[in-house]
Write a protein that holds these residues in place. Structure first.
Motif, PDB file in Angstrom:
ATOM      1  N   UNK A  67       0.824  -1.204   0.000  1.00 22.82           N
ATOM      2  CA  UNK A  67       0.000   0.000   0.000  1.00 22.82           C
ATOM      3  C   UNK A  67       0.856   1.252   0.000  1.00 22.82           C
ATOM      4  N   UNK A  68       1.925   1.230   0.788  1.00 17.73           N
ATOM      5  CA  UNK A  68       2.757   2.419   0.928  1.00 17.73           C
ATOM      6  C   UNK A  68       3.349   2.852  -0.388  1.00 17.73           C
ATOM      7  N   UNK A  69       3.754   1.884  -1.246  1.00 14.46           N
ATOM      8  CA  UNK A  69       4.412   2.222  -2.493  1.00 14.46           C
ATOM      9  C   UNK A  69       3.486   2.930  -3.458  1.00 14.46           C
ATOM     10  N   UNK A  70       2.143   2.780  -3.277  1.00 16.18           N
ATOM     11  CA  UNK A  70       1.189   3.401  -4.182  1.00 16.18           C
ATOM     12  C   UNK A  70       0.823   4.823  -3.757  1.00 16.18           C
ATOM     13  N   UNK A  71       1.289   5.249  -2.618  1.00 18.35           N
ATOM     14  CA  UNK A  71       0.957   6.576  -2.122  1.00 18.35           C
ATOM     15  C   UNK A  71       1.932   7.603  -2.690  1.00 18.35           C
ATOM     16  N   UNK A  72       1.431   8.799  -2.980  1.00 22.93           N
ATOM     17  CA  UNK A  72       2.247   9.815  -3.624  1.00 22.93           C
ATOM     18  C   UNK A  72       3.262  10.389  -2.647  1.00 22.93           C
ATOM     19  N   UNK A  73       4.403  10.895  -3.173  1.00 28.09           N
ATOM     20  CA  UNK A  73       5.438  11.457  -2.278  1.00 28.09           C
ATOM     21  C   UNK A  73       4.914  12.553  -1.370  1.00 28.09           C
ATOM     22  N   UNK A  74       3.994  13.394  -1.875  1.00 37.63           N
ATOM     23  CA  UNK A  74       3.464  14.478  -1.051  1.00 37.63           C
ATOM     24  C   UNK A  74       2.790  13.934   0.207  1.00 37.63           C
ATOM     25  N   UNK A  75       2.212  12.747   0.085  1.00 33.63           N
ATOM     26  CA  UNK A  75       1.558  12.142   1.246  1.00 33.63           C
ATOM     27  C   UNK A  75       2.581  11.867   2.341  1.00 33.63           C
ATOM     28  N   UNK A  76       3.725  11.301   1.968  1.00 29.22           N
ATOM     29  CA  UNK A  76       4.743  10.988   2.966  1.00 29.22           C
ATOM     30  C   UNK A  76       5.419  12.252   3.493  1.00 29.22           C
ATOM     31  N   UNK A  77       5.487  13.286   2.678  1.00 25.86           N
ATOM     32  CA  UNK A  77       5.970  14.571   3.198  1.00 25.86           C
ATOM     33  C   UNK A  77       5.058  15.064   4.315  1.00 25.86           C
ATOM     34  N   UNK A  78       3.748  14.892   4.117  1.00 21.00           N
ATOM     35  CA  UNK A  78       2.797  15.306   5.144  1.00 21.00           C
ATOM     36  C   UNK A  78       2.923  14.424   6.388  1.00 21.00           C
ATOM     37  N   UNK A  79       3.150  13.116   6.177  1.00 27.42           N
ATOM     38  CA  UNK A  79       3.338  12.203   7.304  1.00 27.42           C
ATOM     39  C   UNK A  79       4.551  12.624   8.122  1.00 27.42           C
ATOM     40  N   UNK A  80       5.644  12.932   7.434  1.00 28.24           N
ATOM     41  CA  UNK A  80       6.863  13.314   8.154  1.00 28.24           C
ATOM     42  C   UNK A  80       6.715  14.660   8.857  1.00 28.24           C
ATOM     43  N   UNK A  81       5.943  15.559   8.272  1.00 31.72           N
ATOM     44  CA  UNK A  81       5.669  16.827   8.954  1.00 31.72           C
ATOM     45  C   UNK A  81       4.913  16.570  10.253  1.00 31.72           C
ATOM     46  N   UNK A  82       3.973  15.627  10.198  1.00 32.62           N
ATOM     47  CA  UNK A  82       3.233  15.258  11.411  1.00 32.62           C
ATOM     48  C   UNK A  82       4.177  14.605  12.430  1.00 32.62           C
ATOM     49  N   UNK A  83       5.065  13.751  11.953  1.00 32.79           N
ATOM     50  CA  UNK A  83       6.007  13.105  12.865  1.00 32.79           C
ATOM     51  C   UNK A  83       6.934  14.117  13.522  1.00 32.79           C
ATOM     52  N   UNK A  84       7.399  15.087  12.745  1.00 25.49           N
ATOM     53  CA  UNK A  84       8.243  16.135  13.325  1.00 25.49           C
ATOM     54  C   UNK A  84       7.522  16.844  14.465  1.00 25.49           C
ATOM     55  N   UNK A  85       6.251  17.146  14.235  1.00 25.88           N
ATOM     56  CA  UNK A  85       5.475  17.822  15.270  1.00 25.88           C
ATOM     57  C   UNK A  85       5.347  16.944  16.511  1.00 25.88           C
ATOM     58  N   UNK A  86       5.171  15.637  16.307  1.00 23.96           N
ATOM     59  CA  UNK A  86       5.047  14.708  17.436  1.00 23.96           C
ATOM     60  C   UNK A  86       6.332  14.679  18.251  1.00 23.96           C
ATOM     61  N   UNK A  87       7.472  14.492  17.577  1.00 23.95           N
ATOM     62  CA  UNK A  87       8.741  14.325  18.297  1.00 23.95           C
ATOM     63  C   UNK A  87       9.290  15.637  18.854  1.00 23.95           C
ATOM     64  N   UNK A  88       8.837  16.761  18.321  1.00 19.47           N
ATOM     65  CA  UNK A  88       9.284  18.040  18.885  1.00 19.47           C
ATOM     66  C   UNK A  88       8.369  18.510  20.014  1.00 19.47           C
ATOM     67  N   UNK A  89       7.255  17.803  20.204  1.00 22.05           N
ATOM     68  CA  UNK A  89       6.365  18.154  21.315  1.00 22.05           C
ATOM     69  C   UNK A  89       6.941  17.605  22.618  1.00 22.05           C
TER      70      UNK A  89
END
Length: 273
Positions: free
Chosen positions: A1-23
């Protein structure tokens, strides 16, 4: 499933992760894990003057341990707030440490530029494991060593993360980071690109004044629990607190009123072919 998702989607995921780990204040948790970085450096047998990279370094546990052993060390992470702690500790101890903001899935380093690549409870949280491991292999020289410390799915931390995910589900298409804590998955990820020297089960002991003290600390400081409790409405927040305190209580091996909880992880050492 992951391979079919567009790069922008994972950019958004990583932005969310950054917010999580910087909290919160992850340094309050990360510093207690320093012994795992020291142990990993001993298992990998880092040598003075070797070029060492700590990927998804967080507060720099593995990087600082390698620097204490005379290595030329670079610590990288995509959350600059975490790297600030590593920089301050290195300065306080008089250690030389190169700190760079970088995404583990797109490392800004030349091919084969490091003798040793390490990660303690870091690269396992990348949303695209194959990309992250490809980058780890790319920057490690042939014959170089790779050392990882990853929480096991059945560990205390694994159960904490699984419980939190029941209340705040992870993004669609992102595999569980706990897959990195199994021999089978690590073997799949590395494939034939390395010689696996060893995968050993290790233990880290969390020590707090009580189960509630552990919860209060993780609530304030550990990104996944802190951010989950911040976004949940009151009834679910109360329920998650109850379940986490109960989990810590169930795992408590202390004979006094304090908390002593053992959490298993695997320590992986491989040599790049």
């Amino acid at each position: 499933m992951a391979s079919s998702l567009i790069p922008d989607y994972f950019d958004a995921v990583k932005a969310r992760q950054r917010a999580v780990w910087s909290s919160g204040d992850y340094a309050a948790i990360g510093t207690t894990l320093q012994i795992t970085g020291e142990h990993l450096c001993e298992t990998v047998d880092v040598a003075a003057c070797e070029q060492v990279l700590d990927v998804a370094a967080g507060t720099g546990n593995a990087a600082l341990a390698a620097a204490r052993r005379g290595c030329d060390v670079t610590a990288c992470d995509y959350v600059p707030e975490l790297l600030d702690h590593a920089r301050r500790i290195a300065a306080a101890e008089g250690l030389t440490l190169d700190v760079q903001e970088a995404d583990a899935e797109a490392l800004p380093f030349r091919d084969a530029s490091f003798d040793v690549v390490l990660s303690t409870f870091g690269v396992m949280f990348t949303p695209q494991p194959q990309l992250a491991l490809a980058e780890v292999l790319r920057v490690c020289r042939p014959g170089g060593r790779i050392g990882l410390a990853n929480w096991s799915p059945d560990s205390f931390v694994g159960q904490v993360l699984t419980l939190v995910a029941c209340y705040v589900p992870p993004p669609r298409g992102v595999p569980s980071p706990l897959e990195w804590g199994t021999k089978a998955r690590v073997g799949e990820l590395f494939g034939t690109q390395v010689t696996l020297i060893g995968i050993q089960r290790r233990q880290f002991v969390f020590r707090y004044r009580s189960p509630q003290h552990w919860f209060d600390t993780f609530c304030r400081s550990y990104g996944p629990t802190h951010s989950a409790l911040e976004v949940l409405p009151e009834p679910e927040r109360v329920a998650l607190e109850r379940d986490l305190v109960a989990l810590a209580t169930a795992h408590n091996g202390a004979r006094t009123g304090a908390l002593r909880v053992v959490s298993d992880y695997i320590e992986v050492v491989a040599v790049k072919r």
